[in-house]
Design a protein around this motif. Sequence first.
Motif, short mmCIF file in Angstrom:
data_model
loop_
_atom_site.label_atom_id
_atom_site.label_comp_id
_atom_site.label_asym_id
_atom_site.label_seq_id
_atom_site.Cartn_x
_atom_site.Cartn_y
_atom_site.Cartn_z
N SER A 18 -81.88 7.56 -10.95
CA SER A 18 -80.85 6.52 -11.00
C SER A 18 -80.18 6.45 -12.37
O SER A 18 -79.14 5.81 -12.52
CB SER A 18 -81.48 5.16 -10.67
N LYS A 19 -80.75 7.14 -13.35
CA LYS A 19 -80.15 7.18 -14.68
C LYS A 19 -78.75 7.80 -14.65
O LYS A 19 -77.91 7.52 -15.50
CB LYS A 19 -81.04 7.96 -15.65
N ILE A 20 -78.50 8.64 -13.65
CA ILE A 20 -77.19 9.27 -13.55
C ILE A 20 -76.11 8.22 -13.36
O ILE A 20 -74.95 8.42 -13.75
CB ILE A 20 -77.15 10.29 -12.39
N SER A 114 -60.13 16.65 -8.94
CA SER A 114 -60.46 15.89 -10.15
C SER A 114 -60.26 16.77 -11.38
O SER A 114 -59.90 17.95 -11.27
CB SER A 114 -61.91 15.38 -10.08
N ASP A 115 -60.49 16.20 -12.55
CA ASP A 115 -60.28 16.93 -13.80
C ASP A 115 -61.56 17.53 -14.37
O ASP A 115 -61.56 18.65 -14.86
CB ASP A 115 -59.64 16.00 -14.85
N ILE A 116 -62.64 16.78 -14.32
CA ILE A 116 -63.94 17.25 -14.80
C ILE A 116 -64.98 16.82 -13.77
O ILE A 116 -64.96 15.69 -13.29
CB ILE A 116 -64.28 16.65 -16.18
N CYS A 117 -65.89 17.73 -13.45
CA CYS A 117 -66.91 17.45 -12.45
C CYS A 117 -68.27 17.25 -13.13
O CYS A 117 -68.67 18.04 -13.98
CB CYS A 117 -67.01 18.61 -11.46
N LEU A 118 -68.98 16.20 -12.72
CA LEU A 118 -70.28 15.88 -13.28
C LEU A 118 -71.37 16.21 -12.26
O LEU A 118 -71.20 15.96 -11.07
CB LEU A 118 -70.37 14.39 -13.63
N VAL A 119 -72.45 16.76 -12.77
CA VAL A 119 -73.61 17.03 -11.93
C VAL A 119 -74.85 16.51 -12.66
O VAL A 119 -75.11 16.89 -13.80
CB VAL A 119 -73.79 18.54 -11.64
N GLY A 120 -75.59 15.62 -12.01
CA GLY A 120 -76.84 15.14 -12.58
C GLY A 120 -77.88 16.24 -12.52
O GLY A 120 -78.03 16.90 -11.49
N TRP A 121 -78.59 16.44 -13.63
CA TRP A 121 -79.47 17.61 -13.74
C TRP A 121 -80.91 17.19 -13.96
O TRP A 121 -81.21 16.39 -14.82
CB TRP A 121 -79.02 18.47 -14.91
N ALA A 122 -81.81 17.76 -13.17
CA ALA A 122 -83.24 17.56 -13.34
C ALA A 122 -83.92 18.92 -13.31
O ALA A 122 -83.46 19.83 -12.59
CB ALA A 122 -83.80 16.67 -12.23
N LEU A 145 -72.86 19.14 -17.04
CA LEU A 145 -74.22 18.90 -16.62
C LEU A 145 -74.81 17.76 -17.45
O LEU A 145 -74.82 17.81 -18.68
CB LEU A 145 -75.08 20.15 -16.81
N LEU A 146 -75.31 16.74 -16.76
CA LEU A 146 -75.88 15.57 -17.42
C LEU A 146 -77.39 15.53 -17.19
O LEU A 146 -77.84 15.36 -16.05
CB LEU A 146 -75.27 14.28 -16.85
N PRO A 147 -78.19 15.72 -18.24
CA PRO A 147 -79.65 15.60 -18.06
C PRO A 147 -80.02 14.21 -17.58
O PRO A 147 -79.45 13.21 -18.04
CB PRO A 147 -80.20 15.87 -19.47
N ASP A 148 -80.98 14.15 -16.66
CA ASP A 148 -81.36 12.84 -16.14
C ASP A 148 -82.53 12.23 -16.91
O ASP A 148 -83.03 11.17 -16.54
CB ASP A 148 -81.70 12.93 -14.65
N SER A 149 -82.96 12.89 -17.99
CA SER A 149 -84.15 12.43 -18.70
C SER A 149 -83.83 11.55 -19.91
O SER A 149 -84.73 10.94 -20.49
CB SER A 149 -84.96 13.64 -19.19
N THR A 150 -82.57 11.48 -20.30
CA THR A 150 -82.20 10.72 -21.50
C THR A 150 -80.98 9.85 -21.23
O THR A 150 -80.17 10.14 -20.34
CB THR A 150 -81.89 11.65 -22.69
N LEU A 267 -78.72 26.82 -17.38
CA LEU A 267 -79.13 26.27 -16.10
C LEU A 267 -80.65 26.24 -15.96
O LEU A 267 -81.20 25.38 -15.26
CB LEU A 267 -78.52 27.09 -14.96
N ALA A 268 -81.33 27.16 -16.62
CA ALA A 268 -82.78 27.20 -16.51
C ALA A 268 -83.47 26.16 -17.39
O ALA A 268 -84.57 25.71 -17.08
CB ALA A 268 -83.28 28.60 -16.89
N ASP A 269 -82.82 25.76 -18.47
CA ASP A 269 -83.48 24.85 -19.41
C ASP A 269 -82.43 23.99 -20.13
O ASP A 269 -82.09 24.23 -21.29
CB ASP A 269 -84.30 25.65 -20.42
N LEU A 270 -81.92 22.98 -19.43
CA LEU A 270 -80.87 22.13 -20.00
C LEU A 270 -81.51 21.10 -20.95
O LEU A 270 -82.43 20.40 -20.56
CB LEU A 270 -80.12 21.42 -18.87
N ARG A 271 -80.96 21.00 -22.17
CA ARG A 271 -81.55 20.13 -23.17
C ARG A 271 -80.61 19.03 -23.67
O ARG A 271 -81.05 18.10 -24.34
CB ARG A 271 -82.05 20.95 -24.37
N LEU A 272 -79.33 19.17 -23.39
CA LEU A 272 -78.35 18.17 -23.78
C LEU A 272 -77.15 18.30 -22.84
O LEU A 272 -77.07 19.28 -22.10
CB LEU A 272 -77.92 18.33 -25.23
#
Length: 278
Positions: A18-20, A114-122, A145-150, A267-272
Motif C-alpha cells: 500500500s506504500k505505492i 500518459s507521459d510517464i508510467c509508474l510501476v510499484g516494485w517489490a 520504478l518505485l521501490p515499495d520498501s521506502t 530490474l534484478a536489484d532495484l535500490r532507489l
Amino acid sequence: MKLILSLYFATYPDAISSKIAANSVALAKQIDASLHAVAINVDIPDVSNALSNYLLDLPYKIQEVEATSRKRSKVLLEAIAQEAEQGGVSLTTQELTAPPALMGDLAAKHSRYSDICLVGWAPADQTARMIAEGILFGSGRPTLLLPDSTDLGALGHVVIAWDGSRVAARAVADVRAFLERASRITVVTVTDEKPLPGEGIGERLALGLRTRGLVAEAVSIQAGDSSIGTALQEHALKIGGNLLVMGGYGHSRVRDFVLGGATEGILADLRLPVVLSH
C-alpha cells in the motif's frame, strides 16, 4: 502543460504494498502532475474439464482467485484516492482485466496515453517485472520504478547514467520535469563497461544542462567487479542521489525479452527510484 502520470499495478498472484499509494501521489505532487491509477485484475482462462471439476472444483477456485484480485484492487485504489485527496492531486482511476501472461501487453497499450508510467516494485515480483518490461519496450513512454520498501522523499538530486547513446538521450529528454526542479544533477559515465563514443561525453552533457540554467556536474566511475546496474545505483546512493535516469536496453526475441546488462541489473536489484527509457 500539466503532465499525466499513470500508475500500473496487478493484484495477482500478490498485491503490491500500500506504500505505492503514498509514493505515487507524492511523486505527482512534486512535479505538479495529475495521476491515473490503473489496477489490472486477473482473468484466468477456463481450462476445466469433467475430471478437474470433480477432483479440484477448478471453476470455483478460479472464481475465488478473480474475486480476491478485484478486492485487492479496490482496496489499493481507495487508498490512492484518499492520498490524492489529502495531497491535492488530481486523480482518475481505472480497472482492467487480463490473463496473467498478457498483463504487460495490456499495460503497454494503455500507457501510451500518459507521459510517464509508474510501476510499484517489490523484490521477486515477477508480475511487476512483466508490467515494467511491457511498458518499457512496448509503450513509447518512460517507465519509473518505485521501490515499495521506502517512503519517497524529495527527488532533488537527479543522477543521469550517460553513455552517449540514443536511449540515454531519450531518457534525459523524458525527465525534463524532474531536471527543471532538481537542485543538483550528476552525470555519471561508466568507463570500463563498453567502448564509449568519445572522451568527455559526460562533461559535454553537463555543460549543455548548465547552459540551460541547471546545476550539473559530470563524473566518471568504473564498475570493476560489480554489474553496471549495481555500480550505477551504488554510486547514486553514495553521492545522495534520489532518482537515477538511464536508457533501457533490450529487444524482444519471440516475446522473450533479451535485456542489456544495465537494464537487467536494475530490474534484478532495484535500490532507489529509477527511470528507464527505451
